[in-house]
Scaffold this motif. Structure first.
Motif, PDB file in Angstrom:
ATOM      1  N   ALA A  79       0.850  -1.187   0.145  1.00  0.00           N
ATOM      2  CA  ALA A  79       0.095  -0.074  -0.028  1.00  0.00           C
ATOM      3  C   ALA A  79       0.885   1.297  -0.056  1.00  0.00           C
ATOM      4  O   ALA A  79       0.728   2.159  -0.876  1.00  0.00           O
ATOM      5  N   PHE A 103      -4.726  -1.722  -7.319  1.00  0.00           N
ATOM      6  CA  PHE A 103      -4.998  -0.911  -6.011  1.00  0.00           C
ATOM      7  C   PHE A 103      -6.316   0.417  -6.684  1.00  0.00           C
ATOM      8  O   PHE A 103      -6.238   0.820  -7.724  1.00  0.00           O
ATOM      9  N   TYR A 154     -15.347  -5.016  -5.993  1.00  0.00           N
ATOM     10  CA  TYR A 154     -14.895  -4.078  -5.472  1.00  0.00           C
ATOM     11  C   TYR A 154     -14.966  -2.732  -6.174  1.00  0.00           C
ATOM     12  O   TYR A 154     -14.759  -1.564  -5.741  1.00  0.00           O
ATOM     13  N   LEU A 160     -14.175   5.384  -0.950  1.00  0.00           N
ATOM     14  CA  LEU A 160     -13.367   4.974   0.000  1.00  0.00           C
ATOM     15  C   LEU A 160     -12.814   5.664   1.248  1.00  0.00           C
ATOM     16  O   LEU A 160     -12.293   5.583   2.218  1.00  0.00           O
ATOM     17  N   ASP A 214      -9.279  -4.725   6.425  1.00  0.00           N
ATOM     18  CA  ASP A 214      -8.238  -5.877   5.755  1.00  0.00           C
ATOM     19  C   ASP A 214      -9.462  -6.947   5.391  1.00  0.00           C
ATOM     20  O   ASP A 214     -10.377  -7.239   5.851  1.00  0.00           O
ATOM     21  N   ALA A 241      -7.400  -7.959  -0.053  1.00  0.00           N
ATOM     22  CA  ALA A 241      -7.096  -6.304   0.182  1.00  0.00           C
ATOM     23  C   ALA A 241      -7.032  -5.466   1.492  1.00  0.00           C
ATOM     24  O   ALA A 241      -7.555  -6.163   2.396  1.00  0.00           O
ATOM     25  N   VAL A 278      -7.080  -1.872   3.376  1.00  0.00           N
ATOM     26  CA  VAL A 278      -7.491  -0.540   3.304  1.00  0.00           C
ATOM     27  C   VAL A 278      -6.550   0.421   4.160  1.00  0.00           C
ATOM     28  O   VAL A 278      -6.665  -0.183   5.491  1.00  0.00           O
ATOM     29  N   THR A 286      -6.407   7.840   0.812  1.00  0.00           N
ATOM     30  CA  THR A 286      -6.832   6.385   1.193  1.00  0.00           C
ATOM     31  C   THR A 286      -6.895   5.405   0.080  1.00  0.00           C
ATOM     32  O   THR A 286      -7.342   5.821  -1.205  1.00  0.00           O
ATOM     33  N   MET A 313      -6.872   1.350  -1.187  1.00  0.00           N
ATOM     34  CA  MET A 313      -7.207   0.024  -1.228  1.00  0.00           C
ATOM     35  C   MET A 313      -6.372  -0.891  -2.253  1.00  0.00           C
ATOM     36  O   MET A 313      -6.415  -0.657  -3.320  1.00  0.00           O
ATOM     37  N   HIS A 373      -3.970  -4.295  -3.458  1.00  0.00           N
ATOM     38  CA  HIS A 373      -3.815  -5.894  -3.403  1.00  0.00           C
ATOM     39  C   HIS A 373      -2.533  -6.113  -3.926  1.00  0.00           C
ATOM     40  O   HIS A 373      -2.344  -5.828  -5.150  1.00  0.00           O
TER      41      HIS A 373
END
Length: 451
Positions: free
Chosen positions: A49, A84, A103, A110, A117, A129, A131, A142, A144, A146
């Motif tokens: 992330a 993401f 998603y 978001l 999680d 994923a 966040v 922010t 999200m 993977h």
């Protein structure tokens, strides 16, 4: 020589090892509980992330776009299917990769999910994923994301190691620094007891070790030492009473015998006077042993006057046995001590010189020293330390009890002086006594006669 055990190992190192083992067992047990409590599934590794946030840029119109960085490109090698969604506070967003359909509805929404999680059923379904909120070149976003995924077990093991290591280091540091201080304070009473034990001597009896200052575990040892000291003092007191009683009992018949011999006309009877005098000396020496334990009154002593008085008292006895005694006085100084004890020292040395072959004895006084010189066979260098031991005779058949020189050394030691045996100029023995100067006299007192 065997190495003495130290308290450092049992009180510091061993607890540190047990703390480490306890921590490892506790964290291992916690890990097992977490693994069993887990319902399964895969987590994305959270390091992706912040890497993704650093790859998000903002154009002049404020829109977000992805500009891959070298770190981002390297992360894609480990997770080719990474994706993401990134969104700022104003609602601008950008996506990268194949965002799963489930998603897609979160794109643009978001901001209301700052942390989370999500697990995936399979490792390759792309549903795992995380966040998070991170700051990057485009500001605070922010995201999200993977990325690379793994099971909970690996994540928990990693977390356990990350948590355990600093805790153990802190525990080890505290143990190594604090424990010696605690041990030192806990054993402060033992050091006090050791100082008390060093003060115990033959001349300072009655001292007992303090039991209240030491830890409870050491009290039995201190108690046993105090009980042993009680027994030693009782035995010493019995010995003192025996010596004093024996000496006093001897003095009366010896005095009667001496009077009868002095009044006899026969030369044979009168010749026994020397042996009677020797018995009287032995009785006095036994009394001296008794007196050594009592601190007498100390006063200023004029060594020349004292030496002359002793020589005058002993002269008739020595002349009767064919010996002579003379006193040579040189510049001398007063000393502080027990007059009776120093007088007996000079008397013992003169009688010792006469009994061991000396025909002519000289008592010399100089400064704070007394020398007794004779013209006898002397004392071999190899025997000069042994003759100061009690009941030691230079020759097996020699007369005397072997107490004279021992008493001399004990008395002089108590006065802070020193006794030395040397060779006399004429081949006999020369015993030198050096006494410390009188503390109240700053300059030497020169006297050639009475001082």
């Amino acid at each position: 020589m065997a190495r003495r055990p130290s308290l450092k190992w049992p009180l510091i190192i061993k607890p540190l090892i047990f703390h480490l083992l306890a921590l490892l067992i506790a964290f291992f047990a916690l890990l097992m509980v977490l693994v069993r409590a887990d319902s399964g599934g895969y987590y994305t590794i959270q390091t992706f992330a912040p890497i993704a946030v650093n790859a998000v840029q903002r154009d002049d119109q404020g829109r977000l776009y992805v500009q891959p960085t070298p770190e981002f490109t390297e992360a894609l090698k480990a997770a080719p299917d990474a994706w993401f969604i990134a969104q700022d506070q104003q609602g601008h967003h950008v996506t990268y990769g194949n965002v799963p359909q489930v998603y897609a509805s979160l794109v643009g929404g978001l901001a209301s999910i700052p942390y989370g999680d999500l697990r995936g059923r399979e490792k390759t379904d792309g549903l795992a994923a995380a966040v998070r909120q991170h700051s990057g070149p485009a500001g605070r976003l922010t995201i999200m994301a993977h990325g690379e995924v793994d099971t909970l077990t690996w994540m928990m093991a990693l977390a356990a190691h990350v948590i355990t290591l600093p805790i153990f280091l802190m525990l080890a540091l505290v143990t190594l620094i604090v424990t010696p201080i605690i041990v030192k304070r806990a054993l402060a009473g033992v050091e006090r007891t050791a100082r008390e034990a060093r003060e115990i001597s033959a001349s300072r009896r009655g001292i007992r070790l303090t039991e209240t200052a030491v830890p409870v575990e050491i009290v039995p040892l201190v108690t046993a030492v105090n009980e042993a000291l009680d027994r030693l003092d009782e035995g010493h007191e019995r010995q003192r009473r025996f010596i004093a009683a024996a000496a006093h009992e001897l003095r009366t018949p010896i005095a009667i015998l001496k009077v009868k011999i002095d009044a006899a006309d026969e030369s044979t009877s009168r010749s026994l006077a020397v042996e009677v005098a020797r018995l009287a000396t032995l009785a006095e020496q036994l009394l001296d042993l008794h007196r050594l334990d009592d601190d007498g009154h100390k006063e200023t002593i004029n060594l020349a006057r004292l030496a002359k008085r002793v020589a005058a008292d002993l002269a008739p006895l020595l002349i009767q046995s064919g010996r002579t005694v003379a006193v040579a006085v040189e510049p001398h100084a007063p000393v502080l001590g027990e007059t009776g004890a120093i007088e007996r020292v000079i008397s013992n040395l003169v009688l010792n010189a006469a009994e061991h072959g000396g025909r002519h004895v000289i008592v010399r006084v100089q400064d704070t020293c007394i020398e007794v010189e004779d013209d006898g066979p002397g004392i071999p260098a190899s025997e000069r330390e042994r003759v100061f031991e009690p009941f030691q005779r230079l020759r097996p058949r020699q007369t005397g009890a072997g107490l004279g020189l021992n008493l001399v050394k004990q008395v002089i030691d108590r006065h802070g002086g020193h006794v030395t045996i040397l060779d006399a100029p004429d081949g006999g023995a020369l015993i030198r006594i050096e006494l410390p100067p009188h503390p109240g006299v700053t300059s030497k007192v020169n006297t050639l006669a009475e001082g």
